[in-house]
Scaffold this motif. Structure first.
Motif, PDB file in Angstrom:
ATOM      1  N   UNK A 203      65.278 -48.418 -10.964  1.00 32.80           N
ATOM      2  CA  UNK A 203      64.344 -48.505  -9.831  1.00 32.80           C
ATOM      3  C   UNK A 203      63.770 -47.149  -9.442  1.00 32.80           C
ATOM      4  N   UNK A 204      64.634 -46.153  -9.246  1.00 35.84           N
ATOM      5  CA  UNK A 204      64.173 -44.828  -8.819  1.00 35.84           C
ATOM      6  C   UNK A 204      64.108 -43.915 -10.048  1.00 35.84           C
ATOM      7  N   UNK A 205      62.893 -43.602 -10.479  1.00 34.59           N
ATOM      8  CA  UNK A 205      62.717 -42.802 -11.684  1.00 34.59           C
ATOM      9  C   UNK A 205      62.351 -41.363 -11.297  1.00 34.59           C
ATOM     10  N   UNK A 206      63.221 -40.425 -11.659  1.00 38.33           N
ATOM     11  CA  UNK A 206      62.966 -39.013 -11.375  1.00 38.33           C
ATOM     12  C   UNK A 206      61.839 -38.519 -12.284  1.00 38.33           C
ATOM     13  N   UNK A 207      60.853 -37.834 -11.716  1.00 40.32           N
ATOM     14  CA  UNK A 207      59.737 -37.385 -12.540  1.00 40.32           C
ATOM     15  C   UNK A 207      59.443 -35.891 -12.420  1.00 40.32           C
ATOM     16  N   UNK A 208      59.993 -35.194 -11.417  1.00 37.98           N
ATOM     17  CA  UNK A 208      59.696 -33.757 -11.278  1.00 37.98           C
ATOM     18  C   UNK A 208      60.914 -33.055 -10.715  1.00 37.98           C
ATOM     19  N   UNK A 209      61.296 -31.970 -11.359  1.00 38.41           N
ATOM     20  CA  UNK A 209      62.443 -31.181 -10.923  1.00 38.41           C
ATOM     21  C   UNK A 209      61.964 -29.804 -10.487  1.00 38.41           C
ATOM     22  N   UNK A 210      62.227 -29.459  -9.233  1.00 40.81           N
ATOM     23  CA  UNK A 210      61.850 -28.149  -8.701  1.00 40.81           C
ATOM     24  C   UNK A 210      63.112 -27.298  -8.619  1.00 40.81           C
ATOM     25  N   UNK A 211      63.190 -26.280  -9.465  1.00 41.01           N
ATOM     26  CA  UNK A 211      64.368 -25.412  -9.488  1.00 41.01           C
ATOM     27  C   UNK A 211      64.071 -24.140  -8.695  1.00 41.01           C
TER      28      UNK A 211
ATOM     29  N   UNK B 217      64.485 -10.843  -7.152  1.00 41.92           N
ATOM     30  CA  UNK B 217      63.449 -11.617  -6.476  1.00 41.92           C
ATOM     31  C   UNK B 217      63.614 -13.081  -6.871  1.00 41.92           C
ATOM     32  N   UNK B 218      63.888 -13.969  -5.917  1.00 39.35           N
ATOM     33  CA  UNK B 218      64.035 -15.389  -6.272  1.00 39.35           C
ATOM     34  C   UNK B 218      62.722 -15.947  -6.804  1.00 39.35           C
ATOM     35  N   UNK B 219      62.838 -16.968  -7.613  1.00 40.01           N
ATOM     36  CA  UNK B 219      61.645 -17.531  -8.243  1.00 40.01           C
ATOM     37  C   UNK B 219      61.663 -19.045  -8.270  1.00 40.01           C
ATOM     38  N   UNK B 220      60.605 -19.589  -8.818  1.00 42.21           N
ATOM     39  CA  UNK B 220      60.442 -21.040  -8.926  1.00 42.21           C
ATOM     40  C   UNK B 220      60.253 -21.415 -10.388  1.00 42.21           C
ATOM     41  N   UNK B 221      60.962 -22.467 -10.808  1.00 45.61           N
ATOM     42  CA  UNK B 221      60.830 -23.010 -12.163  1.00 45.61           C
ATOM     43  C   UNK B 221      60.814 -24.519 -12.023  1.00 45.61           C
ATOM     44  N   UNK B 222      59.668 -25.132 -12.262  1.00 46.59           N
ATOM     45  CA  UNK B 222      59.609 -26.596 -12.148  1.00 46.59           C
ATOM     46  C   UNK B 222      59.370 -27.210 -13.517  1.00 46.59           C
ATOM     47  N   UNK B 223      59.818 -28.440 -13.657  1.00 48.39           N
ATOM     48  CA  UNK B 223      59.625 -29.151 -14.911  1.00 48.39           C
ATOM     49  C   UNK B 223      59.359 -30.623 -14.674  1.00 48.39           C
TER      50      UNK B 223
END
Length: 877
Positions: A195-203, A220-226
């Motif tokens: 039912x709940x399909x994960x489609x985007x991961x924000x790291x 420096x912290x950063x963002x990595x999304x997939x």
């Protein structure tokens, strides 16, 4: 409906509008990352930027990255979402924006561009991440009940490999409705249903994990999304699985049309697997991965052979996977031009591997069926490690393939037993290797961080004044190095070229005004730091000291010639063999050069001559070699060639030979082609499947080769006692005489065997009308043993031949039988399986012919005697 192509474009456009650098996909082969076999995520090419080990050219980026994973290979094609090859949409920040903007970007793209209903989006966060919770609830407006807190196993990501950036993450899910659910009232993200399909991961990258697993805060912290493109397309196009999205289904139709099957039931699973694996293999080979028995090549071979198992299952029994390359290139070639350009070579590589495996697949499946039947008769459930090893070693079945088939039959495989057999084989073929005791490579990263960047002056000068930035004794930085000490030295600026791009580092000397002398034996490069390796010959060197640095100019000139000739060779290869040729590696040394390139067939003598002629003509035309520094995009626009998996900065050097060659290159080169003098190809070989290697020489290398050949000719003249002009004729006469004598000996042996006069060498006995010949011979090769068995079986229509021999200190077993003996129960393959361990080896074959080799000839008598006993039992049944 948005197509997969529309989604790629919309993602790139969205982040370009938000001032992100759009970075092309890197190769599936990670650059300078030994912790990964393949590129498994979009952030892999950005790991140095997150770790702070390179200078940032931009602080925000977006990409559509090719990825390759095999951790769930046995599930690929059988579930709705698992893939080996997939495309990862990602946006990245390197100390620029953080959680607030990353979450806002994801929300805006999901709702404004894709058009997902706001009330259908749920999110998960790391259990302790109150900051992300507040952003989702207070800024975005998602109800608290739709923000799910999960633990580290679900919502803490990374690193990609053993080291690198990592941190807590937040995932976006789309609620597909109750029809996809499990029916439980508490169903929510984290549930195993569909039912709940994960489609985007924000790291949210906040840490850098070292090799020991310890987390260090990032400067420096950063963002990595997939976001998986295929999974996103499944949701946008409202189809049941990734395989039914618009691009994938076109590949699947080709499979179903060829097999003449409907896309349903078991055929649906098979078509999914074949189409998915064909995509993965096409991209991997295009990026320079070729089937082999280790590393990436072994993974590729596993995937291809799994696909071939399923082509056989739906009735395709001839090579087929290679024919899918053109379809895949037609669909994806606009966005990934490398697969279209390399398609002819990719097809050759795949077809050759298909033909190779098909030769053993049928026999291997028959052998596996026999093993399974034997287990059923004995009421056992585990395929032994030795059986799994024989399937791998003799029939080319990867362990994972054997295990997958076993699981389908309700069986398991003795993995430990298999690994023990593999270890025995490794020990048998192991070659000792020891790293240099003086190796300093582990210290390079720390040295680079401490010393900083080096200014390279070697393009313009062979010597320059400088200052010592750091001295190092191989274990740690020190204040000084005294006479006799080996160590490393970093200068503020240097004419010494640090080994990179295949070009070896310079040698030379560093001196001080006080008479101190440091002999540079090698020069390395780590990021932008040039590290001089050598020994203090006189005096002492201290940090901050003023010095003069001078390279060995003769050594550099020889290297320059060999580097420039690699460019001429590359261009000549593409002219003679085709534009599919791409550089796959090189070595540029003072006395030789080596050039690896993508090409499937061995070069003919005529092709080698043409290539040599083209290169030498360009050398003798004495064309100026020019160097120009320009923007990367401008350089590519001029037609300059780039190494596909190389990572380039915004500004690059273009080395050109007017009208013939233009390449991006950071190495040192001759001023004109005439300085190369002469080019000679010494050897052409294959370093691996789908690749060729040319070893060649110029200048000193050619002279060394000439002197070596002259010595050989002089020795031959002395041996055969004749002058040089008549040498070839005399050698031909000797060889002709030897061949005639060998044929005469072979004829005498055959006559002896055919007449039966040699039978006294063997023990014979008859069981159930079948005559068993057995014996252990000395010095007989496998081919000679086969000739003996053929001769006996021609004379004796109802016979079994069980022979052993010692050849070159190794044991050989050759078992053969006539068709009538097989019908009465003889199985030579089973006899070999039972006796090969007695000679310390392994082997296999068919029921009518099998052979084995081993390292323990002392076990031959027992092995042949055991085979005779077991053959009697087979015939007595």
């Amino acid at each position: 409906m948005l197509t997969v192509g529309d989604l790629r474009k919309s993602f790139i456009d969205f982040f370009r509008e938000r001032e992100h650098r759009i970075v092309p996909s890197s190769s599936l082969i990670p650059k300078d990352d030994p912790t990964l076999l393949f590129t498994t995520a979009g952030m892999v090419q950005f790991k140095p930027m997150f770790a702070g080990t390179v200078e940032l050219e931009y602080t925000r980026a977006a990409s559509v990255q090719k990825c390759f994973r095999t951790s769930d290979l046995e599930n690929v094609g059988k579930t709705k979402r698992h893939l080996t090859f997939f495309e990862m949409l990602g946006n990245f920040s390197f100390g620029d924006y953080f959680k607030n903007e990353a979450i806002q970007h994801a929300w805006d793209y999901s709702t404004d561009v894709i058009g997902f209903p706001e009330d259908k989006i749920w999110v998960s966060i790391y259990q302790d991440d109150d900051e992300a919770f507040d952003i989702w609830k207070k800024k975005i407006g998602i109800p608290e009940k739709k923000i799910i807190r999960l633990g580290k196993a679900d919502n803490f990501w990374g690193p990609a490999g053993d080291t690198g950036a990592c941190g807590p993450c937040s995932e976006l899910y789309l609620d597909r409705g109750e029809t996809f659910g499990c029916g439980r009232p508490d169903c929510k993200p984290g549930c195993d249903c569909e039912r709940f399909l994960e489609y985007w991961n924000l790291v949210f990258n906040q840490f850098d994990q070292d090799a020991a697993g310890k987390l260090h805060p990032l400067p420096k912290p950063g963002i990595d999304t997939g976001m998986g493109l295929e999974r996103l397309a499944t949701l946008v196009q409202n189809v049941d699985s990734v395989f039914e999205t618009d691009e994938f289904i076109r590949v699947i139709r080709q499979v179903c049309d060829r097999a003449k099957v409907a896309y349903e039931g078991e055929s649906k699973t098979a078509a999914n697997i074949i189409a998915e694996h064909a995509r993965a293999i096409t991209f991997a080979v295009a990026d320079g991965v070729y089937p082999s028995n280790d590393g990436r090549g072994y993974v590729l071979r596993r995937v291809l052979r799994r696909a071939m198992r399923f082509t056989r299952q739906i009735g395709i029994n001839d090579p087929f996977i290679h024919s899918m390359v053109d379809t895949i290139a037609a669909i994806l070639g606009d966005f990934y031009p490398e697969i279209r350009e390399s398609a002819p070579n990719v097809k050759k590589v795949i077809e050759s591997e298909e033909k190779r495996f098909l030769e053993t697949l049928e026999n291997g499946m028959d052998r596996l069926e026999e093993i399974i039947k034997d287990l059923a008769a004995k009421k056992k459930k585990i395929i032994s490690g030795s059986d799994a090893f024989i399937l791998h070693d003799t029939f080319g079945f990867p362990l994972e393939m054997t295990r997958e088939i076993a699981l389908e039959r309700g069986l398991d495989v003795d993995i430990k037993g298999y690994e023990a057999e593999m270890e025995k084989q490794r020990e048998r073929g192991k070659q000792s290797w020891k790293a240099s005791a003086g190796s300093f490579e582990e210290a390079f990263e720390g040295i680079a961080k401490s010393a900083g960047d080096t200014t390279f002056r070697g393009y313009d000068v062979d010597a320059c004044d400088s200052r010592v930035e750091l001295v190092h004794d191989g274990a740690s930085s020190v204040k000084s190095l005294a006479k006799g000490a080996k160590g490393l030295m970093v200068l503020r600026e240097t004419p010494f070229y640090g080994e990179s791009g295949g070009q070896l580092g310079d040698t030379g000397v560093i001196t001080s005004s006080s008479g101190s002398r440091f002999v540079v034996e090698d020069t390395k490069k780590f990021n932008k730091t040039i590290i001089h390796i050598g020994e203090v010959a006189e005096g002492e060197f201290r940090n901050g000291e003023a010095v003069s640095a001078a390279i060995d100019t003769v050594n550099r000139n020889l290297i320059r010639a060999n580097h420039t000739v690699t460019h001429l060779l590359h261009a000549a290869l593409r002219k003679v063999l085709g534009t599919h040729v791409k550089q796959a590696g090189s070595l540029v040394a003072p006395d030789r050069m080596r050039f690896d390139f993508t090409h499937f067939n061995a070069l003919s003598g005529d092709e080698i001559s043409k290539i040599e002629d083209i290169v030498n003509r360009k050398i003798w035309e004495n064309i100026p070699v020019s160097t120009e520094v320009m923007k990367y995009k401008d350089a590519i626009g001029t037609g300059a060639m780039a190494v596909f998996d190389e990572k380039y900065e915004d500004t690059v050097r273009v080395v050109s030979v007017r009208g013939f060659s233009s390449e991006l290159c950071g190495g040192t080169h001759a001023a004109s082609t005439g300085q190369i003098g002469l080019f000679k190809i010494l050897r052409e070989v294959s370093p691996g499947a789908g690749m060729r290697r040319i070893e060649a020489a110029t200048l000193k290398g050619v002279l060394d080769r000439y002197n070596s050949n002259e010595r050989i000719v002089a020795e031959l003249q002395q041996i055969v006692n004749i002058n040089e002009p008549m040498l070839v004729r005399r050698v031909e006469e000797i060889m002709k005489r030897n061949r005639a004598l060998e044929k005469e000996i072979e004829k005498l042996n055959k006559d002896k065997l055919s007449s039966g006069t040699a039978d006294s060498q063997y023990k014979t006995e008859t069981v159930n009308g079948v005559k068993i010949f057995s014996g252990v011979l000395d010095g007989m090769s496998a081919d000679e043993m086969r000739a003996v068995s053929d001769a006996i079986r021609e004379r004796e229509q109802h016979s079994v031949v069980l022979l052993g021999s010692v050849a070159d200190g190794k044991a050989l077993l050759m078992f053969a039988s006539t068709t009538s003996a097989v019908k009465k129960g003889i199985d030579c393959g089973a006899l070999i399986k039972a006796t090969a361990p007695m000679v310390g080896g392994g082997g296999g074959g068919r029921k009518d012919m099998a052979q084995a080799g081993g390292k323990s000839p002392e076990g031959l008598d027992k092995a042949v005697e055991t085979a005779v006993g077991k053959a009697k039992e087979m015939l007595a049944k």
